[in-house]
Design a protein around this motif. Structure first.
Motif, PDB file in Angstrom:
ATOM      1  N   ARG A 142      -4.072 -42.491  -8.389  1.00 40.22           N
ATOM      2  CA  ARG A 142      -3.913 -41.666  -9.560  1.00 40.22           C
ATOM      3  C   ARG A 142      -4.076 -40.254  -9.159  1.00 40.22           C
ATOM      4  N   LEU A 143      -3.329 -39.281  -9.278  1.00 36.83           N
ATOM      5  CA  LEU A 143      -3.222 -38.089  -9.003  1.00 36.83           C
ATOM      6  C   LEU A 143      -4.559 -37.177  -9.899  1.00 36.83           C
ATOM      7  N   GLU A 144      -5.565 -36.858  -9.511  1.00 36.99           N
ATOM      8  CA  GLU A 144      -6.550 -36.293 -10.351  1.00 36.99           C
ATOM      9  C   GLU A 144      -6.221 -34.794 -10.697  1.00 36.99           C
ATOM     10  N   TRP A 145      -5.672 -33.950  -9.677  1.00 38.85           N
ATOM     11  CA  TRP A 145      -5.221 -32.666  -9.775  1.00 38.85           C
ATOM     12  C   TRP A 145      -4.676 -32.346  -8.474  1.00 38.85           C
ATOM     13  N   SER A 146      -3.944 -31.142  -8.658  1.00 33.89           N
ATOM     14  CA  SER A 146      -3.470 -30.439  -7.632  1.00 33.89           C
ATOM     15  C   SER A 146      -3.455 -28.725  -7.652  1.00 33.89           C
ATOM     16  N   ARG A 147      -3.838 -28.220  -6.745  1.00 26.48           N
ATOM     17  CA  ARG A 147      -4.146 -26.720  -6.909  1.00 26.48           C
ATOM     18  C   ARG A 147      -3.318 -26.091  -5.643  1.00 26.48           C
ATOM     19  N   PRO A 148      -2.290 -25.020  -6.094  1.00 18.82           N
ATOM     20  CA  PRO A 148      -1.589 -24.544  -5.084  1.00 18.82           C
ATOM     21  C   PRO A 148      -2.456 -22.995  -4.433  1.00 18.82           C
ATOM     22  N   PHE A 149      -2.332 -22.810  -3.543  1.00 18.33           N
ATOM     23  CA  PHE A 149      -3.138 -21.670  -2.883  1.00 18.33           C
ATOM     24  C   PHE A 149      -2.129 -20.844  -2.122  1.00 18.33           C
ATOM     25  N   ASP A 150      -2.484 -19.309  -2.328  1.00 18.20           N
ATOM     26  CA  ASP A 150      -1.576 -18.484  -1.858  1.00 18.20           C
ATOM     27  C   ASP A 150      -2.201 -17.868  -0.533  1.00 18.20           C
ATOM     28  N   LEU A 151      -1.625 -18.447   0.517  1.00 17.80           N
ATOM     29  CA  LEU A 151      -2.252 -18.096   1.942  1.00 17.80           C
ATOM     30  C   LEU A 151      -1.240 -17.091   2.446  1.00 17.80           C
ATOM     31  N   PHE A 152      -0.035 -16.906   1.942  1.00 24.78           N
ATOM     32  CA  PHE A 152       0.936 -16.390   2.556  1.00 24.78           C
ATOM     33  C   PHE A 152       1.730 -15.166   1.299  1.00 24.78           C
ATOM     34  N   PRO A 153       1.024 -14.056   0.816  1.00 24.68           N
ATOM     35  CA  PRO A 153       1.515 -13.153  -0.009  1.00 24.68           C
ATOM     36  C   PRO A 153       2.820 -12.571   0.849  1.00 24.68           C
ATOM     37  N   GLN A 154       3.862 -12.267   0.122  1.00 25.59           N
ATOM     38  CA  GLN A 154       5.078 -11.649   0.383  1.00 25.59           C
ATOM     39  C   GLN A 154       6.156 -12.750   0.944  1.00 25.59           C
ATOM     40  N   THR A 155       5.644 -14.033   0.856  1.00 21.34           N
ATOM     41  CA  THR A 155       6.784 -14.952   1.380  1.00 21.34           C
ATOM     42  C   THR A 155       6.561 -16.037   0.302  1.00 21.34           C
ATOM     43  N   HIS A 156       7.484 -16.976   0.382  1.00 22.04           N
ATOM     44  CA  HIS A 156       7.806 -18.113  -0.385  1.00 22.04           C
ATOM     45  C   HIS A 156       6.846 -19.160  -0.268  1.00 22.04           C
ATOM     46  N   HIS A 157       6.004 -19.260   0.963  1.00 17.26           N
ATOM     47  CA  HIS A 157       5.175 -20.184   1.424  1.00 17.26           C
ATOM     48  C   HIS A 157       4.001 -20.296   0.444  1.00 17.26           C
ATOM     49  N   THR A 158       3.679 -21.833   0.184  1.00 16.60           N
ATOM     50  CA  THR A 158       2.558 -22.082  -0.697  1.00 16.60           C
ATOM     51  C   THR A 158       1.763 -23.179   0.257  1.00 16.60           C
ATOM     52  N   GLU A 159       0.295 -22.952  -0.016  1.00 17.87           N
ATOM     53  CA  GLU A 159      -0.576 -24.021   0.638  1.00 17.87           C
ATOM     54  C   GLU A 159      -1.111 -24.864  -0.596  1.00 17.87           C
ATOM     55  N   SER A 160      -1.802 -25.985  -0.398  1.00 14.37           N
ATOM     56  CA  SER A 160      -2.125 -26.709  -1.563  1.00 14.37           C
ATOM     57  C   SER A 160      -3.151 -27.680  -1.412  1.00 14.37           C
ATOM     58  N   LEU A 161      -3.964 -28.065  -2.299  1.00 14.20           N
ATOM     59  CA  LEU A 161      -5.008 -29.272  -2.225  1.00 14.20           C
ATOM     60  C   LEU A 161      -4.762 -30.071  -3.204  1.00 14.20           C
ATOM     61  N   THR A 162      -4.521 -31.467  -2.899  1.00 12.67           N
ATOM     62  CA  THR A 162      -4.560 -32.285  -3.977  1.00 12.67           C
ATOM     63  C   THR A 162      -5.451 -33.378  -3.702  1.00 12.67           C
ATOM     64  N   SER A 163      -6.158 -34.139  -5.078  1.00 13.07           N
ATOM     65  CA  SER A 163      -7.041 -34.802  -5.212  1.00 13.07           C
ATOM     66  C   SER A 163      -6.655 -36.032  -5.557  1.00 13.07           C
ATOM     67  N   LEU A 164      -6.698 -37.381  -4.802  1.00 14.54           N
ATOM     68  CA  LEU A 164      -6.307 -38.648  -5.480  1.00 14.54           C
ATOM     69  C   LEU A 164      -7.538 -39.597  -5.385  1.00 14.54           C
ATOM     70  N   ARG A 165      -7.346 -40.527  -6.410  1.00  9.01           N
ATOM     71  CA  ARG A 165      -8.596 -41.400  -6.699  1.00  9.01           C
ATOM     72  C   ARG A 165      -8.132 -42.718  -6.652  1.00  9.01           C
ATOM     73  N   LEU A 166      -8.465 -43.697  -6.077  1.00  9.22           N
ATOM     74  CA  LEU A 166      -8.089 -45.191  -6.212  1.00  9.22           C
ATOM     75  C   LEU A 166      -8.299 -45.601  -7.515  1.00  9.22           C
ATOM     76  N   SER A 167      -7.241 -46.002  -8.186  1.00 12.38           N
ATOM     77  CA  SER A 167      -7.636 -46.715  -9.673  1.00 12.38           C
ATOM     78  C   SER A 167      -8.373 -47.907  -9.583  1.00 12.38           C
ATOM     79  N   ALA A 168      -9.175 -47.993 -10.859  1.00 18.30           N
ATOM     80  CA  ALA A 168     -10.185 -49.160 -10.967  1.00 18.30           C
ATOM     81  C   ALA A 168      -9.189 -50.590 -10.737  1.00 18.30           C
TER      82      ALA A 168
END
Length: 430
Positions: free
Chosen positions: A404-430
């Motif tokens: 299950r996807l717990e959360w995902s956060r985009p990060f702006d490492l590249f201002p003035q461009t359309h590019h986006t970095e991100s970090l996504t956390s996933l955990r195995l369902s019980a």
């Protein structure tokens, strides 16, 4: 064929979208709310691509670009948008990608982590070169072409990078073989060291090295020449390593060599590393696998909190740096291996299972790796991505395989461009 459009929104890739007779038309260098005349340059069955001919009315988020070459140079897509507007659309496009392609609930996409500086942030730049009848041209490719546009100053490059550009523009123009130089790579680190790699063709390395060495030494630059693939790198003068500090206020100091990788936005890299560490919560993982680990950007901060970290990277010189970085920082629980990421999780799990797997693949993603992880089923996965569409593709086997996807956060490492970095956390369902 000229069409008049009201731009409604922005698309992944940076273009504005308007509609004419129900058909979507993608127009670069436009902003939501703009009324424009555009020329259709490519017609498809379901959409068309246009180029801006005239701006008739400006949308509320539009501004004057800082760079006079904006719209011609292919490096930036969004200088004409206020930074707040850029951030809003990056977050919206990222969220929309995960919602539409992977059916992620919208509230699981967290707010974008904005950059502290929208200008002067790029610590690494590749300048393209071409000798013309008018002299040496040094800059970037024109959008959609291999035509080099001369760039005297790049506003998103770090000041030290622009300083090196100014020097090398003069030096290379007067060099013995300006016509044999296709590219110059300039990088600055967290300690203001500068390293330059000059690419040269046709066996002119010795002649060029003799000419550039005293110039680089006077300027205090480390200089390397490259005549082909990365294994052709040759030191001319100066120390080979640059250093990044991946933790805000921390004492970790990580070296990376010429041909190695470090994020171009060093301040935002620290924010990204901090988010990875915060994702651990109060329970430190026992055993961590870091795939596409490079020189240890995530591995070594994690090693300070985990029982053991295994790092995997297929570029052997980066693994050499990662091992040296572990030793130099007194970390004895991090172990690095030069091999492809595919198959690594299964291989290294034979000894003992992993509590956490982190992966930070290139823009092409890591679909084969996520399929493998869906079978191995480590309890926790952190996925660092620089491309939302490949992230969405790679999440499919995990979400279908019990995560299950717990959360995902985009990060702006590249201002003035359309590019986006991100970090996504996933955990195995019980």
């Amino acid at each position: 064929m000229i069409k008049r459009l009201r731009i409604e929104r922005l698309a992944y890739g940076g273009a504005g979208i308007g509609r004419h007779e129900g058909k979507a038309i993608f127009v670069p260098c436009t902003a939501p709310g703009d009324l424009v005349d555009c020329r259709i340059v490519r017609e498809k069955k379901r959409y068309a691509e246009g180029e801006l001919v005239a701006l008739l009315e400006s949308g509320c988020g539009r501004r004057s670009p800082a760079c006079p070459l904006f719209g011609r140079c292919g490096g930036c897509q969004w200088q004409h948008l206020d930074y707040g507007e850029q951030a809003r659309w990056k977050e919206e496009i990222f969220r929309d990608t995960l919602v539409r392609q992977v059916n992620v609930p919208p509230d699981l996409v967290l707010p974008l982590a904005q950059a502290p500086e929208e200008w002067g942030y790029r610590s690494r730049v590749q300048f393209k070169c071409r000798q013309t009848e008018a002299g040496l041209v040094m800059g970037f490719y024109k959008s959609g072409s291999h035509f080099v546009i001369d760039v005297p100053h790049c506003p998103i490059a770090a000041p030290a990078v622009n300083g090196a550009l100014r020097y090398f523009r003069e030096w290379l123009a007067a060099s013995p073989c300006p016509e044999k130089i296709p590219q110059v790579d300039v990088a600055v680190d967290d300690e203001e060291r500068i390293r330059v790699v000059v690419h040269v063709l046709d066996g002119r390395e010795g002649e060029l090295a003799a000419y550039l060495r005293p110039l680089a030494e006077t300027a205090g630059y480390a200089l390397f020449l490259q005549s082909g693939r990365k294994d052709s790198l040759r030191a001319v003068t100066g120390a080979e390593d640059l250093y990044i500090h991946p933790e805000t206020g921390g004492d970790l100091r990580l070296a990376y060599g010429p041909g190695g990788f470090a994020q171009v936005n060093l301040a935002q890299n620290r924010q990204l590393v901090a988010e990875v560490l915060a994702a651990l919560g109060d329970a430190a993982p026992g055993r961590v696998l870091d795939l596409f680990c490079g020189m240890g950007n995530f591995s070594l901060p994690l090693a300070r909190r985990a029982g053991e970290v295994v790092g995997v990277e297929d570029y052997a010189p980066s693994i050499t740096k990662a091992r040296a970085n572990a030793a130099d920082n007194g970390l004895t629980n991090a172990f690095f291996h030069a091999r492809p990421a595919e198959g690594a999780a299964e291989f290294f799990s034979r000894e003992k299972p992993f509590d956490l797997v982190l992966l930070d693949p290139p823009r092409t993603g890591a679909y084969a790796v996520t399929r493998e992880l869906s079978q191995l089923r480590p309890p926790r996965i952190l996925y660092v991505s620089c491309d939302p569409p490949t992230l969405a593709r790679d999440l499919v086997p995990l979400l279908h395989g019990g995560y299950r996807l717990e959360w995902s956060r985009p990060f702006d490492l590249f201002p003035q461009t359309h590019h986006t970095e991100s970090l996504t956390s996933l955990r195995l369902s019980a």
